[in-house]
Enzyme design. Structure first.
Site, mmCIF file in Angstrom:
data_model
loop_
_atom_site.group_PDB
_atom_site.id
_atom_site.type_symbol
_atom_site.label_atom_id
_atom_site.label_comp_id
_atom_site.label_asym_id
_atom_site.label_seq_id
_atom_site.Cartn_x
_atom_site.Cartn_y
_atom_site.Cartn_z
ATOM 1 N N CYS A 393 70.171 72.127 34.221
ATOM 2 C CA CYS A 393 70.221 73.593 34.091
ATOM 3 C C CYS A 393 70.783 74.242 35.363
ATOM 4 O O CYS A 393 71.987 74.228 35.558
ATOM 5 C CB CYS A 393 68.859 74.147 33.718
ATOM 6 S SG CYS A 393 69.013 75.746 32.902
ATOM 7 N N HIS A 524 67.735 71.319 29.136
ATOM 8 C CA HIS A 524 66.719 70.525 29.838
ATOM 9 C C HIS A 524 66.411 69.251 29.050
ATOM 10 O O HIS A 524 65.496 69.246 28.227
ATOM 11 C CB HIS A 524 65.430 71.335 29.995
ATOM 12 C CG HIS A 524 65.546 72.468 30.942
ATOM 13 N ND1 HIS A 524 65.302 72.335 32.284
ATOM 14 C CD2 HIS A 524 65.902 73.764 30.752
ATOM 15 C CE1 HIS A 524 65.482 73.507 32.879
ATOM 16 N NE2 HIS A 524 65.854 74.376 31.974
ATOM 17 N N GLU A 526 64.856 66.749 29.893
ATOM 18 C CA GLU A 526 63.518 66.221 30.191
ATOM 19 C C GLU A 526 62.478 66.599 29.138
ATOM 20 O O GLU A 526 61.492 65.887 28.968
ATOM 21 C CB GLU A 526 63.060 66.663 31.583
ATOM 22 C CG GLU A 526 62.798 68.149 31.777
ATOM 23 C CD GLU A 526 64.026 68.947 32.215
ATOM 24 O OE1 GLU A 526 65.157 68.491 31.971
ATOM 25 O OE2 GLU A 526 63.843 70.048 32.780
HETATM 26 N N1 GLN Z 1 68.525 80.445 36.703
HETATM 27 C C1 GLN Z 1 69.435 79.843 35.790
HETATM 28 C C2 GLN Z 1 69.644 80.683 34.553
HETATM 29 O O1 GLN Z 1 68.861 81.529 34.235
HETATM 30 C C3 GLN Z 1 68.995 78.432 35.416
HETATM 31 C C4 GLN Z 1 67.714 78.411 34.666
HETATM 32 C C5 GLN Z 1 67.064 77.046 34.669
HETATM 33 O O2 GLN Z 1 67.353 76.214 35.501
HETATM 34 N N2 GLN Z 1 66.149 76.838 33.761
HETATM 35 O O3 GLN Z 1 70.618 80.501 33.861
#
Ligand code: GLN
Length: 553
Positions: A393, A524, A526
């Site tokens: 992410c 994600h 994970e």
């Molecule tokens: N801050 C970033 C976004 O909002 C990544 C979010 C995250 O890593 N879950 O896109």
């Protein structure tokens, strides 16, 4: 409505929090399912947040995202991992959710002019939700973990709902108290008194525990079991030892040493079905603690570590577990080091250079400005030194920013999350998110939950997944700016996974001719890694990390 005779097991905590109610709940679920009883697990969080999404991970650990997109407590991740399947919105409740429905009903005049009160209206909403979850899941037994500890103000109403359920269906409801038995260093003796007191507190709610899970350093001995049995009014064979373990996955295996699942089945008067077969699970649990397995060293560069003087890795729980599952599959032991990206910012070159000792580097999800330049330096180091890199992410977004800055030469490349008027906004807020932000609508409004992703032929991602279409869980507001995609691709970066319409870049990677493993995902992965079904991207990342490790020796 749940069927008459549906069974409920409530898991409550005594003495102190953080001693593994979630693992007990998950283990009960796993053991009863192996016995042939369909189970559903519910996490009750007594706080007023409607979901866990608006909390900083240093407050309450990782925010676990369900397939549906609901942002929940990290325990839900453990439930999914132990049961090996996806959970739904019905399997989670907070006080905020419960009150929100009651208040919405009151505003719609659905209480027919009555005074709306905690008892009965809020309590009945809790009971209604429990029944709905049981019915939706078609389960035989519901296992409900009530967050917090006995004696908290916040969870009392949930315990009261459970008491009422026990009163109306006495044969169908069990209470399991997970309690801590300290062994003070000065005494060297395990003490039962705090547990006795906790049981007495619970009694004052009108609730008697049927089982006590005795959490302690060493297994509780017979003598202390007897003592607890007499003072707490709990049968001795229903006091279950739960000593400290190296891996939470050993818990169900350990519980069976005290014949826990059979005792539960007897207490619930469930007919004998088949014997719990735990062989595959056991094999996996053993692999997670196999001290003879060669090590693979992974650095996780993040920022959510500080709670006072303590370093907590809870914020990255699913990442840790995903690494473990893949490592176990490869016959390796993963050693994870926590690198605070703020330290990299403070200590500069020296701190970055220290990353050379690891076989792989992960930059996990995150938000905001703190520590971001430190993370970008870590990404650059991984790219230049050809250390396997996996970005999750934010870790993907930063990988793209680093590439834009240092390969494309766009020195002002940034994310508009951190720099509103970035010269080159290679990561920008998603169109539909702009309005949410302008209206201060933060709760539950990110791009959340499972979305499909197409994988390009011949890429690292496609090689790992071995299919063309996958589905992964998201939680973000920003994305790779489409205006920069072509330039980035021309400079060598590959977007190997995209949304089906090709608009959203979901995976970025470097060709293997340039780097052994440099890959980032906008989602994600994970959240979908499971003990007996490790995630292919984590496995591929570790495989390359292991090869790196071998090369070095
Ligand atoms: N801050 C970033 C976004 O909002 C990544 C979010 C995250 O890593 N879950 O896109």
């Amino acid at each position: 409505m749940a069927k008459e005779g549906h069974k409920y097991i409530f898991v409550l905590g005594g003495v102190m929090s953080g001693v593994g109610k979630g693992v007990v709940t998950s283990s009960i679920g796993l053991l009863l399912e192996r016995k042939g009883y369909p189970v559903n697990l519910i996490k009750v969080d007594p706080y007023l947040n409607v979901d866990a999404g608006t909390m900083n991970p240093t407050e309450h650990g990782e925010v676990f995202v369900l397939r549906s997109g609901l942002e929940t407590d990290q325990d839900m991740g453990n439930y999914e991992r132990f049961l090996g399947r996806d959970l739904t919105n019905d399997d989670y409740m907070t006080s905020g959710m419960v009150y929100q429905s009651v208040i919405a009903r009151e505003r719609a005049l659905e209480y027919g002019g009555k005074c709306v009160e905690t008892i009965p209206h809020v309590r009945d909403e809790i009971l209604h939700r429990l029944e709905k979850a049981a019915a939706y899941n078609g389960s035989r037994v519901s296992v409900i973990e009530i967050g917090g500890t006995i004696g908290d103000f916040q969870n009392a109403l949930f315990i009261e709902a459970a008491r009422v359920l026990k009163m109306t269906q006495p044969e169908d409801v069990l209470f399991v108290m997970v309690s801590y038995l300290p062994t003070p260093g000065t005494l060297g003796e395990m003490k039962t008194k705090p547990t006795q007191t906790a049981v007495r507190d619970l009694n004052s709610y009108g609730v008697q525990p049927d089982f006590i899970i005795a959490r302690s350093k060493e297994p509780i001995d017979e003598k202390r079991k007897e003592k607890l049995a007499i003072w707490c009014n709990v049968r001795k064979d229903r006091i279950i030892a739960a000593p400290d373990i190296k891996s939470i996955y050993e818990a169900p295996v350990n519980f069976e040493k005290d014949k826990f699942s059979t005792a539960l089945q007897d207490a619930l008067k469930l007919p004998e079905k088949r014997k719990a077969s735990l062989s595959a699970w056991k094999k996996f649990a053993l692999a997670t603690v196999d001290a003879a397995a060669p090590e693979v060293h992974i650095a996780v560069v993040g920022k959510y570590f500080d709670t006072g003087d303590f370093v907590l890795s809870d914020a990255y729980l699913s990442v840790i577990e995903a690494i473990k599952f893949s490592a176990a599959k490869l016959g390796r032991q993963a050693k994870i080091s926590w690198i605070n990206s703020k330290d990299i910012e403070r200590n500069g070159n020296q701190a970055v250079a220290a990353l050379a000792q690891y076989d792989g580097i992960i930059v996990p999800g995150g938000f905001g400005e703190t520590g971001i330049e430190g993370k970008i330096r870590a990404v650059q180091f991984a790219r230049e030194k050809k250390i396997p890199y996996f970005g999750l992410c934010y870790g993907m977004q930063l990988m793209v920013i680093e590439y834009a800055r240092n390969v494309l030469g766009l020195k002002g490349a940034h994310t508009t999350e951190v720099k509103k008027n970035a010269e080159d906004p290679v990561v920008d807020v998603m169109l539909e998110q702009k309005k949410h932000l302008a209206d201060n609508k933060y709760g539950g409004t990110m791009r959340l939950g499972a979305y499909p992703c197409y994988l390009k032929r011949g890429t690292l991602a496609r090689l790992a997944y071995k299919k063309e279409l996958v589905e992964e869980r998201h939680r973000h507001r920003y994305e790779i700016n489409p205006a920069y995609v072509k330039r980035l691709e021309d400079a060598g970066l590959v977007f190997s996974g995209t949304s089906p319409d090709g608009v959203l870049m979901e995976i970025s990677e470097l060709p293997r001719s340039m780097h052994p493993f440099m890959l980032g995902t906008q989602f994600h992965p994970e959240f979908q890694a499971r003990p007996l079904a490790p995630h292919p991207l984590f496995t591929e990342f570790l495989k390359v990390a292991v090869a790196q490790n071998r090369k070095r020796r």
